[in-house]
Design a protein around this motif. Structure first.
Motif, mmCIF file in Angstrom:
data_model
loop_
_atom_site.group_PDB
_atom_site.id
_atom_site.type_symbol
_atom_site.label_atom_id
_atom_site.label_comp_id
_atom_site.label_asym_id
_atom_site.label_seq_id
_atom_site.Cartn_x
_atom_site.Cartn_y
_atom_site.Cartn_z
ATOM 1 N N VAL A 298 -6.009 7.014 5.966
ATOM 2 C CA VAL A 298 -5.511 5.721 5.483
ATOM 3 C C VAL A 298 -4.181 5.382 6.149
ATOM 4 O O VAL A 298 -3.959 4.244 6.593
ATOM 5 N N GLN B 188 1.475 4.206 -2.996
ATOM 6 C CA GLN B 188 1.207 5.609 -2.677
ATOM 7 C C GLN B 188 2.501 6.404 -2.460
ATOM 8 O O GLN B 188 2.480 7.433 -1.775
ATOM 9 N N THR C 272 -3.517 2.205 8.696
ATOM 10 C CA THR C 272 -2.507 1.212 8.311
ATOM 11 C C THR C 272 -1.399 1.127 9.347
ATOM 12 O O THR C 272 -0.938 0.027 9.694
ATOM 13 N N LEU D 196 0.831 -1.207 0.000
ATOM 14 C CA LEU D 196 0.000 0.000 0.000
ATOM 15 C C LEU D 196 0.865 1.256 0.000
ATOM 16 O O LEU D 196 0.620 2.196 -0.784
ATOM 17 N N HIS E 253 -8.050 12.476 3.615
ATOM 18 C CA HIS E 253 -8.313 11.062 3.313
ATOM 19 C C HIS E 253 -7.045 10.230 3.419
ATOM 20 O O HIS E 253 -7.036 9.134 4.004
ATOM 21 N N PHE E 254 -5.954 10.762 2.872
ATOM 22 C CA PHE E 254 -4.703 10.008 2.863
ATOM 23 C C PHE E 254 -4.165 9.820 4.275
ATOM 24 O O PHE E 254 -3.633 8.767 4.612
#
Length: 360
Positions: A261, A234, A265, A230, A257-258
């Motif tokens: 995430v 990115q 994670t 992931l 949003h990032f």
């Protein structure tokens, strides 16, 4: 560090591929040496013969020149421990890379930011009090994940000033949350009904790979691979974060949003690793920073190199933990702290430790 990465030519790609091949070879040698070393020394040829004989498709095809005792020591005890150490080192290093990009600061680390302490609270609840028992074998990982997520969220919120991350508040928030979570863990240990469970929990809280089994490997391996993949997918967004929020938005990154995430994670990675190895500190601080000093800040390179280097570091840290006071065994967290503490002090003494340039 935040400057744009120049276009790579074929020479750079070959050079980087050579580094990865070298690190992979070093990891293989390290694993072999770590499995060989112990109260019963076993030569490398026997080590890999035993390993091959236990792999599907090779059973019965390798001439058996070893005893049943050697097979048990190598395959059932040492190999799971060494490989689990490699997975934990790789995962903590990758988590450190993401944490430093998220916070835009080279001092960020799951341990220093209190994320490991939060995961320890959840894991200790399961170990000593049997909480979340209805989740079966996943109870420990789930509880550690939830604890890590809560700690990460609190530190991130407390460190923001006028929408920006302050280095001073980041460190103070991490220390404060870590102390609070550690106090909660100590309270749980104090209230535990069984003395034997308390000793186990205390040893686990300092980090240990002693209880490694093959059955413990699948879930952390999948989580580390998925998290690394992931982050690699990115890598442009991670690079953009190092340049600042305004630049990242200009480059098309959805910051809010990032970051969500990344937080989820990071919490999953840290929680999973803490649930199987306890709290092992400073790996996510040292390894990514060393890698950035050597090859720059492009996450397309930093992530795979950190993964290999972190795996190698923990494999040898565990060897030192096993051999330093043999037949007694040190918690591996003590070894990493003895390495990471001086490194952290050196990092603090530098004139700049944020990716934007100036000291905050």
């Amino acid at each position: 560090m935040g400057s744009r990465t120049p276009r790579e030519g074929p020479h750079h790609r070959v050079w980087f591929a050579g580094i990865l091949v070298l690190l992979a070879a070093m990891l293989l040698v390290s694993i072999t040496a770590a499995v060989m070393l112990g109260p019963v020394a076993i030569d490398p040829g026997t080590v890999w013969k035993i390993a091959l004989s236990n792999l599907p498709g090779f059973a019965g095809k390798v001439d058996q020149t070893w005893s049943q005792g050697q097979s048990h020591i190598i395959w059932d005890i040492r190999f799971p421990r060494v490989l689990l150490g490699a997975v934990v080192g790789a995962g903590l290093s990758v988590a450190g890379v993401a944490a430093q990009a998220l916070m835009r600061n080279s001092l960020a680390d799951p341990y220093i930011l209190g994320v490991s302490s939060g995961a320890s609270v959840g894991a200790t609840l399961v170990i000593l009090l049997g909480a979340f028992s209805y989740f079966g074998q996943y109870a420990l990982s789930l509880a550690a994940f939830m604890g890590a997520l809560v700690a990460m969220g609190l530190v991130f919120l407390l460190a923001r000033v006028a929408g920006r991350i302050s280095t001073t508040r980041l460190l103070l928030s991490g220390i404060a949350i870590s102390m609070m979570m550690s106090a909660a863990t100590n309270f749980i240990v104090t209230m535990a009904p069984r003395e034997e469970g308390i000793r186990t929990a205390m040893y686990w809280m300092m980090g240990s790979l002693a209880g490694a089994k093959w059955s413990y490997m699948t879930f952390p391996v999948l989580i580390v691979l998925a998290g690394t993949l992931l982050f690699l997918l990115q890598y442009r967004s991670l690079n953009a974060l190092l340049m600042g929020d305004d630049t990242a938005v200009t480059l098309g990154v959805n910051i809010q949003h990032f970051r969500i995430v990344l937080i989820l994670t990071l919490a999953l990675l840290t929680g999973t690793l803490v649930s199987i190895s306890g709290s092992i500190g400073f790996v996510g601080l040292m390894i990514p920073h060393i890698v950035r000093l050597l090859i720059g800040s492009d996450h397309r390179r930093v992530l795979p190199v950190s993964l290999f280097l972190g795996a190698i570091f923990i494999v040898w840290a565990d060897v030192l933990a096993r051999m330093a006071l043999a037949p007694e065994e040190l918690p591996i967290g003590i070894v990493t702290a003895l390495c990471g503490g001086p490194f952290f002090i050196w990092l603090l003494r530098r004139s700049s430790y944020s990716f934007g340039g100036g000291q905050e």
